[in-house]
Design an enzyme around this catalytic site. Structure first.
Site, PDB file in Angstrom:
ATOM      1  N   PHE A 111       0.821  -1.226   0.000  1.00  0.00           N
ATOM      2  CA  PHE A 111       0.000   0.000   0.000  1.00  0.00           C
ATOM      3  C   PHE A 111       0.845   1.262   0.000  1.00  0.00           C
ATOM      4  O   PHE A 111       0.355   2.344  -0.299  1.00  0.00           O
ATOM      5  CB  PHE A 111      -0.959  -0.001   1.196  1.00  0.00           C
ATOM      6  CG  PHE A 111      -0.329   0.431   2.488  1.00  0.00           C
ATOM      7  CD1 PHE A 111       0.275  -0.475   3.334  1.00  0.00           C
ATOM      8  CD2 PHE A 111      -0.320   1.773   2.854  1.00  0.00           C
ATOM      9  CE1 PHE A 111       0.865  -0.076   4.519  1.00  0.00           C
ATOM     10  CE2 PHE A 111       0.268   2.186   4.043  1.00  0.00           C
ATOM     11  CZ  PHE A 111       0.873   1.265   4.874  1.00  0.00           C
ATOM     12  N   LYS A 112       2.120   1.142   0.359  1.00  0.00           N
ATOM     13  CA  LYS A 112       2.956   2.339   0.448  1.00  0.00           C
ATOM     14  C   LYS A 112       3.076   3.065  -0.896  1.00  0.00           C
ATOM     15  O   LYS A 112       3.386   4.247  -0.942  1.00  0.00           O
ATOM     16  CB  LYS A 112       4.313   1.986   1.023  1.00  0.00           C
ATOM     17  CG  LYS A 112       4.186   1.574   2.491  1.00  0.00           C
ATOM     18  CD  LYS A 112       5.506   1.369   3.176  1.00  0.00           C
ATOM     19  CE  LYS A 112       5.345   1.207   4.685  1.00  0.00           C
ATOM     20  NZ  LYS A 112       4.746  -0.087   5.068  1.00  0.00           N
ATOM     21  N   ASP A 113       2.799   2.361  -1.997  1.00  0.00           N
ATOM     22  CA  ASP A 113       2.815   3.019  -3.308  1.00  0.00           C
ATOM     23  C   ASP A 113       1.775   4.137  -3.407  1.00  0.00           C
ATOM     24  O   ASP A 113       1.983   5.107  -4.136  1.00  0.00           O
ATOM     25  CB  ASP A 113       2.518   1.999  -4.417  1.00  0.00           C
ATOM     26  CG  ASP A 113       3.684   1.038  -4.641  1.00  0.00           C
ATOM     27  OD1 ASP A 113       4.848   1.448  -4.496  1.00  0.00           O
ATOM     28  OD2 ASP A 113       3.416  -0.135  -4.977  1.00  0.00           O
TER      29      ASP A 113
END
Ligand SMILES: *Cc1c(COP(=O)(O)O)cnc(C)c1O
Length: 469
Positions: A111-113
């Site tokens: 999810f860090k994208d």
């Protein structure tokens, strides 16, 4: 929009300066001075919008005054256009009224994208306008590093140095960093552990002489822009499940309290969220606070969900600030007693108030594997260990079966094969098409001793697109 520090002593900043800031000068974290609030009609009118258009509506108030609408729209369209799934954050049903929001269709499969793809583009936009360059130095135990490198690889005005503990990140995670080449991309393997890497980053912020005047920018989740980007998908999920007419509950695998804090903000911005579940692994400082009003540091344990292996939770200070009526002096005092004595409790009424929204669970490695196996048996879906912790916590802590429960699917299982194997899931996991040749690619990485001066000398020598600063 202006931003203030949780410790009340640092000057207020605008969005542009907050983007380029690390911690506030008083040691606090920046938060919006006034949170925007949307009406139910307004939120309802966003149903069916493509992700980037929804993102524009949710985040616009935060960047007003710093980025013109047309430019921001363009940045968002580019940012979410790189995701491999057309819905960007699709929901997948696991069980009656239970959903996983898949946040792993970005370039690095976690999810860090969502935040770092945006952060890279925002940095480049702002720096171009100012005619400035910056250096990023970040420490990673895995997911943050690759997402930050992917987010910054095309930035003209950023040189990025990512420190990872040598031989202590998984092969997939390492290769996702070291196979990206560019004169502004620098992978450093430190002969030490993750804490050693983090310590070097902290010390570099404290004493920036080696940068010869170039600004140093933070990419960990103390950076406000990362939290801001994560608010959007709470709206996206709720709108698909009958919101805002109906409320929704979320279960969030968490370590540094970044992702779940974004959910808390979504609720304060007007989105009906009835419950937020803090799902931790054995490193359970947040669970111990939510269940027993004790915020106390304990030793670090290595788990099957390494992206949540933390001792203290950096973004928790942002919640504490609200919990204490946004009294910066009170937070400064709490944090200083935490630093000295290793722990605190908050006043009983503040804790009770917080518990109206938050529940929590700490999930062991064994339970994580059981959940992966169980969900595979009942649905054929393979969960990554972090997401599995979210599912387990959702099932144990759920308050109402009538309210849709959304678990944040924080990573693709292919990133964490060890847990999937331990769970006894026989299905072969394949890397998505854009990474299918990951194990054939060349790698580029510099190994350095666990020595601050050596790391800083390396940055001075290469910090200007591979040339000396
Ligand atoms: C970073 C990360 C988390 C924890 O996120 P926080 O913002 O610290 O709560 C959970 N799962 C995965 C896969 C991650 O990479």
């Amino acid at each position: 929009m202006r931003y203030i520090s949780t410790r009340g002593q640092a000057p207020a900043l605008n969005f542009e300066d907050v983007l380029l800031a690390g911690l506030a000068t008083d040691g606090g974290l920046y938060v919006p001075e006034n949170l925007p609030r949307f009406t139910q009609e307004e939120i309802a009118s966003w149903a069916g919008l493509p992700y980037h258009e929804l993102a524009f509506r949710v985040m616009r108030p935060f960047v007003t005054g710093s980025i013109p609408d047309a430019d921001f729209k363009k940045i968002l369209e580019e940012t979410y256009g790189v995701f491999a799934h057309s819905s960007v954050a699709p929901l997948r049903q696991l069980n009656g009224n239970e959903w996983v929001m898949e946040l792993f269709h970005g370039p690095t499969l976690a999810f860090k994208d969502f935040a770092l793809q945006l952060l890279g583009r925002l940095l480049d936009y702002v720096l171009e306008k100012r005619g400035e360059r910056v250096v990023i130095i970040g420490a990673t135990s895995g997911d943050t590093g690759s997402a930050a490198i992917e987010g910054c690889r095309r930035c003209e005005n950023v040189d990025i140095f990512i420190l990872h503990p040598n031989k202590r990140v998984s092969d997939v995670q390492r290769r996702q960093m070291t196979t990206i080449f560019g004169e502004n991309i620098h992978n450093i393997a430190i002969e030490g552990n993750f804490d050693d890497c983090q310590e070097m980053v902290k010390n570099s912020f404290a004493d920036q002489g080696f940068l010869k005047g170039t600004r140093l920018v933070a990419v960990n989740s103390i950076n406000w822009a990362r939290i801001m980007a994560q608010i959007v998908y709470y709206f996206h999920a709720a709108l698909q499940l009958g919101g805002p007419a109906r409320s929704v509950a979320f279960s969030v695998p968490t370590g540094n309290f970044g992702d779940i804090f974004a959910g808390y903000l979504a609720r304060n911005m007007g989105l009906p969220i009835s419950q937020l579940i803090v799902a931790t692994n054995r490193n359970d400082i947040l669970h111990r606070f939510m269940s027993g009003n004790q915020y106390v540091k304990e030793t670090l344990h290595a788990t099957l969900s390494p992206s949540m292996d933390i001792m203290v939770s950096s973004n928790f200070e942002r919640l504490l600030f609200d919990m204490h009526g946004r009294n910066g002096a009170a937070i400064a005092e709490l944090m200083s007693s935490f630093k000295q004595g290793g722990g605190f409790s908050v006043a009983e009424d503040r804790w009770t108030e917080t518990r109206k929204l938050f529940d929590s669970l700490a999930v062991s490695d064994e339970q994580t594997c059981e959940t992966i196996a169980e969900v595979f048996a009942s649905t054929g879906e393979v969960l990554d260990p972090h997401t599995a912790i979210g599912v387990k916590a959702a099932r144990d802590c759920r308050r109402s079966l009538d309210t849709p429960m959304v678990i944040l699917g924080t990573a693709h299982p292919v990133k964490f094969p060890e847990a999937v194997q331990k769970a006894g899931v026989g299905k072969a996991l394949e890397l998505p098409a854009h990474l299918s040749d990951l194990f054939e690619r060349d790698e580029r990485c510099t190994v350095l001793p666990n020595d601050l001066k050596a790391m800083q000398a390396f940055v001075s020598l290469h910090g200007n697109r591979g040339k000396p600063l």
